[in-house]
Design a protein around this motif. Sequence first.
Motif, short mmCIF file in Angstrom:
data_model
loop_
_atom_site.label_atom_id
_atom_site.label_comp_id
_atom_site.label_asym_id
_atom_site.label_seq_id
_atom_site.Cartn_x
_atom_site.Cartn_y
_atom_site.Cartn_z
N ASP A 141 24.01 74.75 60.55
CA ASP A 141 23.32 73.44 59.77
C ASP A 141 22.69 72.48 60.76
O ASP A 141 21.66 72.08 60.55
N PHE A 142 23.34 72.40 61.85
CA PHE A 142 22.89 71.25 62.84
C PHE A 142 21.75 71.82 63.48
O PHE A 142 20.50 70.84 63.31
N VAL A 143 21.54 72.93 64.04
CA VAL A 143 20.57 73.47 64.46
C VAL A 143 19.17 73.56 63.51
O VAL A 143 18.26 72.99 63.85
N ASP A 144 19.47 73.91 62.46
CA ASP A 144 18.45 73.91 61.54
C ASP A 144 17.85 72.42 60.95
O ASP A 144 16.72 72.20 60.94
N GLU A 159 16.34 65.63 57.41
CA GLU A 159 17.55 64.99 57.37
C GLU A 159 18.46 66.30 56.80
O GLU A 159 18.15 66.97 55.97
N MET A 160 19.64 65.93 57.29
CA MET A 160 20.81 66.91 56.73
C MET A 160 21.18 66.46 55.24
O MET A 160 20.80 65.33 54.97
N LEU A 177 31.17 65.33 59.54
CA LEU A 177 31.83 64.22 59.96
C LEU A 177 33.02 64.48 60.80
O LEU A 177 33.59 63.59 61.44
N SER A 178 33.71 65.48 60.50
CA SER A 178 34.93 65.94 61.30
C SER A 178 34.71 65.75 62.78
O SER A 178 35.55 65.57 63.58
N SER A 179 33.49 66.43 62.93
CA SER A 179 32.81 66.57 64.77
C SER A 179 32.85 65.10 65.06
O SER A 179 33.03 64.70 66.17
N VAL A 209 27.69 62.67 68.40
CA VAL A 209 28.17 61.52 67.62
C VAL A 209 27.13 60.80 66.65
O VAL A 209 27.08 60.58 65.67
N ARG A 210 26.38 60.13 67.81
CA ARG A 210 25.47 59.14 67.23
C ARG A 210 24.38 60.01 66.52
O ARG A 210 23.98 59.51 65.46
N THR A 211 23.78 61.11 66.92
CA THR A 211 22.86 61.94 66.23
C THR A 211 23.25 62.15 64.85
O THR A 211 22.71 62.15 63.65
N LEU A 212 24.66 62.58 64.66
CA LEU A 212 25.06 63.22 63.33
C LEU A 212 25.33 61.98 62.66
O LEU A 212 24.85 61.86 61.21
#
Length: 589
Positions: free
Chosen positions: A402-405, A412-413, A457-459, A529-532
Motif C-alpha cells: 500500500d505504501f509503495v503504491d 494520498e493513501m 499507523l502502527s508503523s 514516520v513523517r511521511t505516513l
Amino acid sequence: MAARGARHMVNTLLAGHVAAFALAAIACVLGAWRALDIEHDGTRTGLVAFFLASGGWAATTVGFLLVPVVPVQRALVVLGLLCGLATVGAWLYFAAAYTGRSPGALPYSRLTVGVLVAVGVFKATNPLHHAYFGVEAVTEPFPHLAVHYGIGHWLSLGLAYVLAFVGVYMILEHFHLAGADTRPLAVLVGFTALPVLLNIVALDTPWLLPLLYEPLGVAAFAIGVGFVYFERFETIHLAADIDDPVVFLDRDGYIRDYNQEAAALFGELDGAAGERLADVLPTLAAGIEDGASVVALERGGETRYYDVTTNPFMAGETRTGESIVVSDATERERYRRRLEARGEQLEALNRVVRHDIRNDMAVVTGWSGVLEDHVDEDGRDALRRIRRTAEHTIEITENVRDFVDALADEGEMSTHRIDLHAHLDAELERVREAYPNARFETPTGLPDVAVEANELLSSVFRNLLNNAVQHSDVDDPVVTVTASVAPDTATVRVADNGPGVPDAEKERVFGKDAKGVESTGTGIGLYLVRTLLAQFGGSVHVEDNDPRGAVFVVELPRASEGARAEEDAGDDGDERGGVRDAVAESPPD
C-alpha cells in the motif's frame, strides 16, 4: 492660350489635392475596418480610433477645398484641427497598448491628457479669440481661403510631434525586442512622420497648398498595416512579449519570420524564410503534426526537450497562419523521466517484497506448525514467537504494498476510522516484549478515541517507541507515553530519558538520510514516520524533555463520528491488536 493653360494647371492642382486627401480618408476608413480584426482589445481600440480620427481630418480638408462658403470653411478648419489633436491622443493610446503597456500607466499620462484637452479648447474657441489661426481670401494659385497659423498653432504642433514621436519610439523599441524582420513595419511607421516635410515644403512651394498633410502618412500606414503586413503586425505584437524562440508560419506551413531567440536556437533558420518548416526543421514539424506537447531535439550534441505551443492567426473564420513558441523543458522532462524510472523500480521492489518474502514467510509458518507437536513446553513458547513474527512479516508485505503504491501514484493513501488506543496499546505490548530492560509507562492511560488513518499507523508508533530505546545512553531506558484529545485532533507524546535531540537536528532527524552514528537502523525510520503522518493529514515534531531526553509529538486528525470502517467489527484487541507495521522489522533510527 496661356490663360487656358494656367486654368488647367490650377484645376489640376486643386483636383490633385482633393484626390489625395479623399483617398487618404478612404484609406483610413478601410484601415479602421481592417483593424477590427485585431484580437488584442487595447491595440484594436487605439488603432481604430487613430485611423478614424485621421480619416476625419482628411475629410475636413476635402470639404475645406471644395466648399466655397467661408463660414463653413472656418468651421471645417477648426474641426480638422480637433481631429488632428484626437489623432495624437489615439496614436499614443495605440502605441502603449501595442507594446504591452497600460495607456493609463504611461508617465505623466494625466498631464498629457490635460494638455491635449486644453489645446483642444484653445483650438475650438479660435472663432472667439483668433489667436490660433486666421483666414484670408487669396487668388493664387486659385481663389481660395488661405489659413494663416499663429504662434499658438506652431507651439501645439511641436507638442503634438513630440508626443507622436514618443509613440514612434515605443513601437520601434518593440520591433527591436521582437527580433524578427520588422523593417517593413518600421518604414510604415516612418510614413506617419514623413508629412512634416510636406508641411515645411508647402510654406514656399506654389504646387503645394499650405495645408497639414499628416493624414496622407497615416493613410499609407493604414493600408500597409491593414492589407500588406497585417499578419506580421499582429505576430510582432506577440513576439516582443515572449522571451522564448518563436517561428511564424503562413497558412501553408511556410516560414514567414522568426525572432532572435529562434535564430540562436535553430541555426537552420538562417535564410530559410519562404521554405517549408518540414524541410528546415523536420523533427519539430513532425512533433507538431503528431500533436506532441514535448519534442526531443538534438541541440549542441545532446538531446534536449522542448514544450511546443502553436497559436493560430485568424481573419474572421479563416486561418491565415500560426506562431510556434518553443520553450526549453529539458530539466523538467528529465526529472519526469527519472520519476518514471523510480516508479518502475518501486514496482519491482514491491513485487519482490510481496512475492519472495511473503512466500518464504509462508514456508516458515507452515513448518512451524509441523514442529508444534515435536517440541516441549519451552520450545512451544519459542515456536509461538517465531510464528507470530512470521505472520507479522507477512502483514508487513501487504502494508509495504500500500505504501509503495501511494508513493508511485503520488497520491494520498486511503484512510478510515482507526482505534488509537488499540493500535498504540498493541505496539506498547510488542516493544515491552522486545526490550525487557526498558520501562514503558502510560501514567495517564490511553484515551478511547478514533483517528483518521489506516493500519500503517502502527508503523508510526513502532518506530517512535523503538527509536526511544535504541538511542538511549542510559542502562535503564524509560519511555513515557501520554495522549490527549482536542475537538479536532488527538495528540500522542512519546518521551524518553536519553540524550535528547539538539535544536539544530530537530528537523534533520526526519530526513530520509538521517542516521545516528551508533544507530543500528536503516536510516529511514523517522522519515517514514513523517511521511505516513503527512498521508494521514497529521504531523510530528520534536521537543526537549525535562530534565533530559526528547519528546516526539504526534498529532492526528480525529475521525468524524459518522465514519465507520468495515474492519472495526473485527478489531477486538487480540494478540495482533488489529494492527501491524508497515516497515521492515529492522529497528528504526
